[in-house]
Structures are given as structure tokens and as C-alpha cells.
Motif scaffolding. Structure first.
Motif, PDB file in Angstrom:
ATOM      1  N   VAL A 290       0.845  -1.333  -0.004  1.00 18.07           N
ATOM      2  CA  VAL A 290      -0.055   0.008  -0.028  1.00 18.07           C
ATOM      3  C   VAL A 290       0.762   1.363  -0.128  1.00 18.07           C
ATOM      4  CG1 VAL A 290      -1.799   1.393   1.276  1.00 18.07           C
ATOM      5  CG2 VAL A 290      -1.999  -1.212   1.167  1.00 18.07           C
ATOM      6  N   GLY A 291       1.884   1.105   0.832  1.00 18.44           N
ATOM      7  CA  GLY A 291       2.943   2.348   0.810  1.00 18.44           C
ATOM      8  C   GLY A 291       3.578   2.835  -0.557  1.00 18.44           C
ATOM      9  N   GLY A 292       3.806   1.485  -1.373  1.00 19.15           N
ATOM     10  CA  GLY A 292       4.254   1.752  -2.565  1.00 19.15           C
ATOM     11  C   GLY A 292       3.345   2.269  -3.729  1.00 19.15           C
ATOM     12  N   VAL A 293       2.219   1.997  -3.427  1.00 16.36           N
ATOM     13  CA  VAL A 293       0.830   2.508  -4.188  1.00 16.36           C
ATOM     14  C   VAL A 293       1.162   4.065  -3.971  1.00 16.36           C
ATOM     15  CG1 VAL A 293      -1.527   2.551  -4.672  1.00 16.36           C
ATOM     16  CG2 VAL A 293      -0.368   0.409  -4.611  1.00 16.36           C
ATOM     17  N   TYR A 294       0.999   4.201  -2.620  1.00 14.96           N
ATOM     18  CA  TYR A 294       0.947   5.789  -2.410  1.00 14.96           C
ATOM     19  C   TYR A 294       2.230   6.602  -3.059  1.00 14.96           C
ATOM     20  CZ  TYR A 294      -2.617   5.343   1.127  1.00 14.96           C
ATOM     21  OH  TYR A 294      -3.613   5.285   1.612  1.00 14.96           O
ATOM     22  N   LEU A 295       3.447   6.093  -3.167  1.00 11.46           N
ATOM     23  CA  LEU A 295       4.497   6.697  -3.798  1.00 11.46           C
ATOM     24  C   LEU A 295       4.161   6.974  -5.319  1.00 11.46           C
ATOM     25  CD1 LEU A 295       7.419   4.939  -1.963  1.00 11.46           C
ATOM     26  CD2 LEU A 295       6.712   7.196  -1.479  1.00 11.46           C
ATOM     27  N   VAL A 296       3.748   5.879  -5.915  1.00 11.21           N
ATOM     28  CA  VAL A 296       3.218   6.035  -7.206  1.00 11.21           C
ATOM     29  C   VAL A 296       2.188   7.162  -7.612  1.00 11.21           C
ATOM     30  CG1 VAL A 296       2.237   4.836  -9.411  1.00 11.21           C
ATOM     31  CG2 VAL A 296       3.954   3.696  -7.763  1.00 11.21           C
ATOM     32  N   MET A 297       0.990   7.003  -6.478  1.00 14.11           N
ATOM     33  CA  MET A 297      -0.006   8.278  -6.589  1.00 14.11           C
ATOM     34  C   MET A 297       0.773   9.518  -6.708  1.00 14.11           C
ATOM     35  SD  MET A 297      -3.335   8.460  -4.274  1.00 14.11           S
ATOM     36  CE  MET A 297      -3.515   6.706  -4.310  1.00 14.11           C
ATOM     37  N   GLY A 298       1.588   9.828  -5.500  1.00 11.89           N
ATOM     38  CA  GLY A 298       2.162  11.100  -5.681  1.00 11.89           C
ATOM     39  C   GLY A 298       2.805  11.482  -6.801  1.00 11.89           C
ATOM     40  N   ALA A 299       3.554  10.708  -7.491  1.00  9.81           N
ATOM     41  CA  ALA A 299       4.254  11.089  -8.675  1.00  9.81           C
ATOM     42  C   ALA A 299       3.236  11.048  -9.707  1.00  9.81           C
ATOM     43  CB  ALA A 299       5.239   9.956  -8.951  1.00  9.81           C
ATOM     44  N   ALA A 300       1.915  10.458  -9.760  1.00  8.13           N
ATOM     45  CA  ALA A 300       1.172  10.601 -11.030  1.00  8.13           C
ATOM     46  C   ALA A 300      -0.117  11.439 -10.792  1.00  8.13           C
ATOM     47  CB  ALA A 300       0.310   9.284 -11.018  1.00  8.13           C
ATOM     48  N   SER A 301       0.324  12.481  -9.596  1.00  9.23           N
ATOM     49  CA  SER A 301      -0.887  13.287  -9.244  1.00  9.23           C
ATOM     50  C   SER A 301      -1.125  14.465 -10.405  1.00  9.23           C
ATOM     51  CB  SER A 301      -0.595  13.844  -7.894  1.00  9.23           C
ATOM     52  OG  SER A 301       0.574  14.745  -8.043  1.00  9.23           O
ATOM     53  N   GLY A 302      -0.404  14.616 -11.112  1.00  9.68           N
ATOM     54  CA  GLY A 302      -0.769  15.707 -12.223  1.00  9.68           C
ATOM     55  C   GLY A 302      -1.448  15.106 -13.489  1.00  9.68           C
ATOM     56  N   SER A 303      -1.646  14.007 -13.470  1.00 10.98           N
ATOM     57  CA  SER A 303      -2.542  13.309 -14.554  1.00 10.98           C
ATOM     58  C   SER A 303      -3.491  12.586 -14.110  1.00 10.98           C
ATOM     59  CB  SER A 303      -1.369  12.234 -15.123  1.00 10.98           C
ATOM     60  OG  SER A 303      -2.183  11.586 -16.183  1.00 10.98           O
ATOM     61  N   TYR A 304      -4.803  12.921 -14.499  1.00  5.86           N
ATOM     62  CA  TYR A 304      -6.084  12.156 -14.093  1.00  5.86           C
ATOM     63  C   TYR A 304      -5.986  10.735 -14.207  1.00  5.86           C
ATOM     64  CZ  TYR A 304     -11.101  11.290 -13.840  1.00  5.86           C
ATOM     65  OH  TYR A 304     -12.247  10.712 -13.172  1.00  5.86           O
ATOM     66  N   VAL A 305      -5.421  10.407 -15.717  1.00  9.83           N
ATOM     67  CA  VAL A 305      -5.450   8.960 -16.223  1.00  9.83           C
ATOM     68  C   VAL A 305      -4.548   8.060 -15.230  1.00  9.83           C
ATOM     69  CG1 VAL A 305      -4.926   7.514 -18.004  1.00  9.83           C
ATOM     70  CG2 VAL A 305      -6.264   9.672 -18.426  1.00  9.83           C
ATOM     71  N   LEU A 306      -3.430   8.835 -15.212  1.00  8.49           N
ATOM     72  CA  LEU A 306      -2.267   8.050 -14.118  1.00  8.49           C
ATOM     73  C   LEU A 306      -2.876   7.862 -12.589  1.00  8.49           C
ATOM     74  CD1 LEU A 306       1.078   9.264 -15.615  1.00  8.49           C
ATOM     75  CD2 LEU A 306       0.036   7.196 -15.939  1.00  8.49           C
ATOM     76  N   THR A 307      -3.669   8.929 -12.336  1.00  2.00           N
ATOM     77  CA  THR A 307      -4.231   8.850 -10.860  1.00  2.00           C
ATOM     78  C   THR A 307      -5.063   7.667 -10.931  1.00  2.00           C
ATOM     79  OG1 THR A 307      -3.653  11.097 -10.481  1.00  2.00           O
ATOM     80  CG2 THR A 307      -5.191  10.107  -9.025  1.00  2.00           C
ATOM     81  N   LEU A 308      -6.048   7.682 -11.794  1.00  2.74           N
ATOM     82  CA  LEU A 308      -7.091   6.515 -11.971  1.00  2.74           C
ATOM     83  C   LEU A 308      -6.269   5.016 -11.740  1.00  2.74           C
ATOM     84  CD1 LEU A 308      -9.643   7.704 -14.503  1.00  2.74           C
ATOM     85  CD2 LEU A 308      -9.788   7.687 -11.967  1.00  2.74           C
ATOM     86  N   ALA A 309      -5.450   4.910 -12.442  1.00  2.00           N
ATOM     87  CA  ALA A 309      -4.581   3.838 -12.480  1.00  2.00           C
ATOM     88  C   ALA A 309      -4.049   3.243 -11.138  1.00  2.00           C
ATOM     89  CB  ALA A 309      -3.518   3.467 -13.751  1.00  2.00           C
ATOM     90  N   ALA A 310      -3.585   4.379 -10.582  1.00  2.00           N
ATOM     91  CA  ALA A 310      -2.685   4.079  -9.108  1.00  2.00           C
ATOM     92  C   ALA A 310      -3.968   4.063  -8.157  1.00  2.00           C
ATOM     93  CB  ALA A 310      -2.188   5.366  -8.841  1.00  2.00           C
ATOM     94  N   VAL A 311      -5.258   4.733  -8.239  1.00  2.00           N
ATOM     95  CA  VAL A 311      -6.358   4.420  -7.296  1.00  2.00           C
ATOM     96  C   VAL A 311      -6.868   3.137  -7.401  1.00  2.00           C
ATOM     97  CG1 VAL A 311      -8.855   5.103  -7.044  1.00  2.00           C
ATOM     98  CG2 VAL A 311      -6.803   6.663  -7.274  1.00  2.00           C
ATOM     99  N   PHE A 312      -6.654   2.403  -8.683  1.00  2.00           N
ATOM    100  CA  PHE A 312      -7.247   1.077  -8.932  1.00  2.00           C
ATOM    101  C   PHE A 312      -6.365   0.020  -7.919  1.00  2.00           C
ATOM    102  CE2 PHE A 312      -6.949  -3.159 -10.645  1.00  2.00           C
ATOM    103  CZ  PHE A 312      -8.315  -3.444 -10.951  1.00  2.00           C
TER     104      PHE A 312
END
Length: 399
Positions: A290-312
Motif C-alpha cells: 500500500v505504501g508503494g502505491v502511495y508513492l506512485v500516486m504522488g508521482a502521478a498526481s498531475g495526470s488524471y489517467v495515471l491517478t485513476l490507474a494508481a487508485v485501482f
């Protein structure tokens, strides 16, 4: 060390069916979960209607968390005293009334007060549900049964939160709470018809804090606090980030909630695998994931599509972590299961309050991308605490 849910005769006898009661409990979780999660996506509109800032509106979510924490810790003993079925029905009745009050709140303080009352009801209802889930689970189907019940959180995301964002865009946020009150009434009727029962009511109960003496409880509750504070801290403001920073509508928040729910729900198909692993080792690994997913989410926060992928994947990992956490806590001391689950719910919603408040201050001072990084740090703490809980077990099966 083998998981407690593994049985030598598992291959000789077919596993029992999941009881219908598990699906009724799933519905109850869905209604409560919807209220727990719905304010984040619609907060910008609520803020505009009251002429307040979004962090101010989120104090209603914090009030819900405080109410839930207080009731779960102080009233959790009622579950063991009167039985989980009766306490669940009473709590659902109060919860539905609080939702109706939220729908007609004329000012923000009234909404905050109504959500506090809803929290008090949820603080009794949630541990009652988890206690009933453990009680009705057939042998060798514990993980599957609890997974079905936890799927209520998926329903709350997919059918509750995602639809509420669209509903708020179309007819206003008040209809969201009105619809939730109707759903709460339906859940209450189902609970009454099912006549849900857990263990027999006890003649006497000890202080709920006495359950803290159960071996392994404290480090698991610390892990729960880090896990939940990170979730609610990020979730509370990701909708505002999409709306204000990326310029998206509230309906985009609904799609985000739907994506999380799909990830959370997809994990249910793999719950049976949990029984094949040592849950003591599996839980820290899931917290780290879960912590790894959060790190990816932070890096992807500028893109809606990438944020959706991280949220899944956020939903996927959170489901596994929550399932194993509930399994481990519920197995520590069956005689005090109601009190232990009450402490779990109390810590969960105290973490909601602290996570929402602290992450809100951080969000106001910086930007959203910092929040997932802070959440990853909390997940590291959760993993360490879960590992400590396993070592304290001293080789006993605690999952």
C-alpha cells in the motif's frame, strides 16, 4: 507457521457455503461506508452552498470520525453484553435518523452535529458487523466470508460515492444524504428480517480498554491507526485536488471512487488465497505494498489517467490489508471479540479525524502530491507495528 484457517481435513470435506447473512452484513457496511466516504467528493459543492472553505466542511467528516471512535471504544462492550444483532439494529436506526438530519442541515454546524451523531451510531454498528461476520463464517471459509462482508466498502464506492458525485452535480448535495437515509432504512429492514445473531449475550462485560491486554492487540491497533490515517488523509483531499488543481467536475470524482471500488472489489475474488499464507507475515507485506502505491500516486498526481490507474491498485492492496487485519484481530480472543472489534473501529475513526485534520493542514500549506508521500511514511510505521505483533505472538497462530 500455518494459518489458523487451514484444516487437516480441508481436502476431505467440501467447504461450506457462504451464509446469506454475510450478504446482509455487506449491505450494512455499504450504507455506513457510503457516509464515511461521500463527503470528500462533494465537499467543494457543500463548501460553496455554505460559503465556507473545503477544509472547514471536512470538519463534518472529522466529527463523524470522532463520534465513531468514542462510541466504538466506550460502547463496544454493549455488543458482548446485549448481542451483536440487537446492537446493530439499534445503531442502524439512529444512523438513518442522523442521515436525514444531514440532508436538511441549514448551516454547517448542524451538518457537523448530525455527522457526529451518525458517527456514534456507526461506532456501534461497525464492530457489531465485524463480530457477526466472524460468528457466521463457516470453517475454512473465514477469509471468504469476511471478504464478502468487506465488499460492502466496494458497494459504497461503486454504487454510493460514485453515484453521489453525479447526483450532487445534477440535483445538489442534499439529495445525496436523503438517498443515503433511504438506503439506511432499507438496510435496517433487511437486518430485522434476517434476525442476525452473534454469540449469546454475556451476563457481565469488562471495560473495553481491558481488551488492550490481549496479546498482540496494541501493535495491531497502532498498525490500524497508520493504515487508516493514511487512507482518509489522502482520500479526503484527492477530490478537491482533481476539482481545483486539474479543473475537473465532481463527476470525475465519481469515476475515481468507482475505480477504487473496482480495485477493492476485484481483490475479493482472490481472498481465498489468504488462507494459504502465514497472515502474520502477509500483513506487513501488504502494508508495504500500500505504501508503494502511495508513492506512485504522488508521482502521478498531475495526470488524471495515471491517478485513476494508481487508485485501482490502491483499492486492490487496501482490500487485502484490511481483510487480513480483521482476521488477525478477530482471532486474538474470541471471548472478547466484540470489545476488540470496538477498539479497532475506535482507532479507525480516530485515525479518520486525525488523518483528515493533519493532512488538511499539510494540503493547505503545500500541494496534494505531498499527501501520498506522507501516507507512505505512515504505512511503513504500520508494517513495522504489524511485524511487532507477530513477534509478540511468540510462535502462536494469531491469524
Amino acid at each position: 507457521m500455518k494459518n489458523v484457517n487451514q484444516h487437516p481435513a480441508a481436502a476431505a470435506f467440501p467447504a461450506a457455503r457462504i451464509p446469506v447473512a454475510a450478504y446482509a452484513l455487506c449491505l450494512c457496511i455499504a450504507v455506513i461506508g457510503s457516509n464515511s466516504l461521500v463527503l470528500g467528493p462533494i465537499a467543494p459543492q457543500v463548501a460553496e452552498s455554505f460559503g465556507r472553505a473545503t477544509p472547514a466542511v471536512m470538519t463534518a467528516s472529522g466529527a463523524f470520525g470522532i463520534g465513531t471512535a468514542l462510541a466504538a471504544i466506550l460502547l463496544g462492550r454493549l455488543i458482548d453484553r446485549f448481542g451483536a444483532g440487537l446492537t446493530l439494529r439499534a445503531a442502524l436506526c439512529l444512523f438513518t435518523l442522523a442521515l436525514a438530519a444531514s440532508a436538511v442541515a441549514p448551516a454547517l454546524p448542524v451538518l457537523v452535529a448530525a455527522q457526529f451523531v451518525a458517527g456514534l451510531a456507526a461506532g456501534v454498528a461497525l464492530p457489531s458487523i465485524y463480530t457477526l461476520a466472524a460468528a457466521v463464517a463457516p470453517a475454512r471459509r473465514e477469509s471468504d466470508t469476511i471478504g464478502i462482508v468487506l465488499s460492502g466498502w466496494t458497494l459504497s464506492m461503486v454504487a454510493g460515492v460514485s453515484l453521489s458525485a453525479v447526483m450532487a452535480d445534477s440535483v445538489g448535495w442534499r439529495f445525496v444524504y436523503a438517498f443515503a437515509a433511504v438506503a439506511g432504512t432499507f438496510a435496517l429492514l433487511v437486518a430485522m428480517m434476517m434476525k442476525l445473531r452473534g454469540a449469546s449475550a454475556a451476563s457481565t462485560t469488562s471495560s473495553p480498554l481491558a481488551a488492550l491486554r490481549v496479546s498482540g492487540v496494541v501493535p495491531l491497533l497502532i498498525a490500524c491507526a497508520g493504515f487508516m490515517a493514511s487512507f482518509y488523509g489522502v482520500y479526503a483531499y484527492i477530490g478537491d485536488h482533481l476539482h481545483r488543481a486539474l479543473g475537473l467536475s465532481l463527476s470525475a470524482n465519481g469515476l475515481l471512487a468507482l475505480t477504487y471500488g473496482l480495485g477493492f472489489g476485484a481483490a475479493a475474488f482472490l481472498d481465498g488465497l489468504i488462507d494459504r499464507f502465514d497472515a502474520g507475515r502477509f500483513l506487513p507485506a501488504m502494508f508495504l505494498a500500500v505504501g508503494g502505491v502511495y508513492l506512485v500516486m504522488g508521482a502521478a498526481s498531475g495526470s488524471y489517467v495515471l491517478t485513476l490507474a494508481a487508485v485501482f491498485f490502491w483499492g486492490l492492496a487496501n482490500h487485502f490489508a484490511l481483510n487480513v487485519l480483521i482476521l488477525r484481530l478477530g482471532a486474538l480472543d474470541p471471548a472478547r471479540r466484540g470489545a476488540v472489534m470496538g477498539l479497532n473501529s475506535g482507532v479507525t475513526y480516530l485515525a479518520l479525524f486525525l488523518g483528515t485534520a493533519s493532512f488538511g493542514s499539510l494540503y493547505a500549506a503545500t500541494e496534494f502530491a505531498i499527501l501520498p508521500i506522507a501516507a507512505a511514511g505512515l504505512m511503513l510505521l504500520a508494517a513495522l507495528s504489524a511485524s511487532l505483533a507477530r513477534s509478540k505472538a511468540g510462535g502462536r497462530v494469531t491469524s
